[in-house]
Design a protein around this motif. Sequence first.
Motif, mmCIF file in Angstrom:
data_model
loop_
_atom_site.group_PDB
_atom_site.id
_atom_site.type_symbol
_atom_site.label_atom_id
_atom_site.label_comp_id
_atom_site.label_asym_id
_atom_site.label_seq_id
_atom_site.Cartn_x
_atom_site.Cartn_y
_atom_site.Cartn_z
ATOM 1 N N MET A 168 -1.318 7.383 -6.332
ATOM 2 C CA MET A 168 -0.509 6.296 -6.880
ATOM 3 C C MET A 168 -1.064 5.844 -8.224
ATOM 4 S SD MET A 168 0.071 3.935 -3.559
ATOM 5 C CE MET A 168 1.236 4.365 -2.287
ATOM 6 N N ASP A 169 -0.154 5.661 -9.158
ATOM 7 C CA ASP A 169 -0.572 5.178 -10.474
ATOM 8 C C ASP A 169 0.235 3.929 -10.806
ATOM 9 O OD1 ASP A 169 -1.823 5.027 -12.912
ATOM 10 O OD2 ASP A 169 -1.514 7.119 -13.431
ATOM 11 N N GLN B 69 5.727 6.662 -5.163
ATOM 12 C CA GLN B 69 5.347 6.393 -3.770
ATOM 13 C C GLN B 69 5.025 4.916 -3.532
ATOM 14 O OE1 GLN B 69 2.329 8.882 -2.039
ATOM 15 N NE2 GLN B 69 3.095 10.666 -3.115
ATOM 16 N N THR B 70 4.521 4.265 -4.583
ATOM 17 C CA THR B 70 4.080 2.873 -4.439
ATOM 18 C C THR B 70 5.177 2.001 -3.850
ATOM 19 O OG1 THR B 70 3.092 3.343 -6.578
ATOM 20 C CG2 THR B 70 2.750 1.152 -5.700
ATOM 21 N N ILE B 71 6.356 2.147 -4.407
ATOM 22 C CA ILE B 71 7.480 1.299 -3.996
ATOM 23 C C ILE B 71 7.917 1.608 -2.567
ATOM 24 C CG2 ILE B 71 9.375 2.729 -4.876
ATOM 25 C CD1 ILE B 71 10.644 0.243 -5.964
ATOM 26 N N PHE B 72 7.671 2.832 -2.137
ATOM 27 C CA PHE B 72 8.085 3.225 -0.784
ATOM 28 C C PHE B 72 7.131 2.705 0.300
ATOM 29 C CE2 PHE B 72 10.839 5.933 -3.162
ATOM 30 C CZ PHE B 72 11.949 6.069 -2.357
ATOM 31 N N THR C 45 3.976 7.123 -9.584
ATOM 32 C CA THR C 45 4.301 5.717 -9.357
ATOM 33 C C THR C 45 5.421 5.538 -8.324
ATOM 34 O OG1 THR C 45 5.779 5.781 -11.266
ATOM 35 C CG2 THR C 45 3.587 4.893 -11.634
#
Lengths: 410, 241
Positions: free
Chosen positions: B86-87, A219-222, A217
């Motif tokens: 991505m999760d 990487q999503t924010i990056f 989770t």
Amino acid sequence: MRTKIISAIFRKEIKEVLRDKRMLYLIILLPFFLYPVLFTLIGKVGQSQQEKLSTQSIEVLVSPELKGTAVEEALAQSSELKLNFTDFEEATIDTMSNGIGIKLDVPFDQTMQNNGTASIQILADQSKDLLQFRSRQIRTVLQGVNQNLLKARIDGAGLNPEFAKPLNITQVDLASDQEQAGKALASFLPMIILLFIFVGCIYIAIDITAGEKERKTLQTIFTAPIKVSEIIAGKFAAVFTVGIVSAFMNILSLMVAIMIQVKFMGGEVGSFSISIDPMGWFWLCLIIFLITVFLAALTLAVVLLANSYKEAQSYVSPLMMLIIIPAVMSQMPGMELNTSTALIPMLNISLAIGAILKGGFSTAMIAMVAGMALLYAVIALFFASQTFGNENVVTGEKIDFKSLFSFRKS
Amino acid sequence: MEVKIEARSLTKNFGTFRAVDALSFDVKAGEVFGLLGPNGAGKTTTLRMLSGLLTPSGGEAFIAGHSMEKQQQQARSSLGFLTGDMDLYRRLNPVELLTYFGQLYEVPKATLSARVDKLVDAFGITDFKDRFCEKLSTGQKQRVSIARTLVHDPAVVILDEPTTGLDIMASEFILQFIKKMAQEEGKTVIFSTHHLDEVERLCDRIAIIHQGKLEHYGTISEVKQRTQKENLADAFFQLVN
């Protein structure tokens, strides 16, 4: 930096923490049960152990010359001491599992009649609790006999009892109850504070960095239009908050447990209060604040290097040592806050907190420690920003450690 | 038509290994563009560079006319990115998750709630919108993940293997949605997949990469013509073998 973004990240992290039963239990609920239960348990076990020791009897080999003397009479008062008047060697005592020897080097009665000195040796294996306890008891009994014999000699010589006591030495403790409590607390509270801030920080730091990497989770924010500094600030605020709350909860619970224990042992709870002036509180809060900033930033930066929960935990042990060892060193005799110790991370914090608790601290020294803590916090935050700004760290690729120490626009 | 995605000589080195070697292509507004290649070809690395997750060793990426290196904020604001790496946050429910990302993308407060409701409805999330993401099935998670990439209504969407691990029903739902996004909303979509039938159904143009290099760039009929093959699968095998 946009506060709205930082606030959104912070609230999300805290929301997830508050929904994680395991973390809630470890950080908030456990301390409230752990210390009172632990302290009560330790007190009870200690008391029962003491009671057990006081009823267990042992065999005492006594030199035959002491038979029929004041020594025998005094020792016979204690039914737990099974006296056996016989000649024995030191080796014999060694072979006995529960035995003590009382050895005399000269004929007792003759020495007493000549106003001489009879040396008595108490032979016991002091590594065994029961034998150590009984040998102390025997020593106390023999000291009583010695006092009686001395009194008889002084009376026999027609002397004043003060003849054998040219000096009457008494020690007057000028420390108030608060100062004594402060000294007692200073011996362990700094380490406890540091440890609990660290423990509080580490759980959430792992969860929101390595844990997120493992759960895919992070990487999503990056990929969102957010600056690295905003991500760090949001996550850092969450770690800092949990660190402070954890330390506060643990210390509060510990204090409650101590009060219960003082009451349990028949002491006055009121006597166990500390007296810190407003400036002392200011410095104490400032130092705790700065050290939490440092530990929050440090833990974030270090555990982010790991790609899984398990790997992150392996990084925690060396960090824990870096905190415990200086904190323990601060308790060594003669260790005090000075211009040298004020520069050593953790040792300075531990000594400064101890000095504030004891009272009578040097403001200049405490200010120096606060300055150093601020410097370390800034370094740790820089390192955290380097770690978060490293794409290999974020994507879980092999890390080039050199790049973590080079300046880069983030 | 306006170019929405542009890769200019994109290169990525990992140590001495060159994962992507001077890739250049562009994708126009409303196009569905397929990025194909065998495992390890450099697809994910390329998409990560386009999304700003990786910094190129050479070359430059542009999203909606913004340089991913020099105007990262604007470029990322125009982009929705989803990869298999991505999760979802375990202890947030889909509505909270979409709202969170809406806040991160600075969707105005006044419209965020309506936007989230629209996505919840469009992706059939309503039945499980209050359930923590850790309790969702793979298909449900993927619906939420794609909704997450669209919460800020981006002009460009990058989807890395969006149907991997999904059953036929869930895959079909995603594919239909991609088609709809491009045709009805004019969004530009790059997606990578190993399912060549999906590519034939959806993509206007494709890029085939192999060992980091661009092997083909054009329409599906052009690749068939070039390789003299009847179907895309045969053409693909010829190019990468």
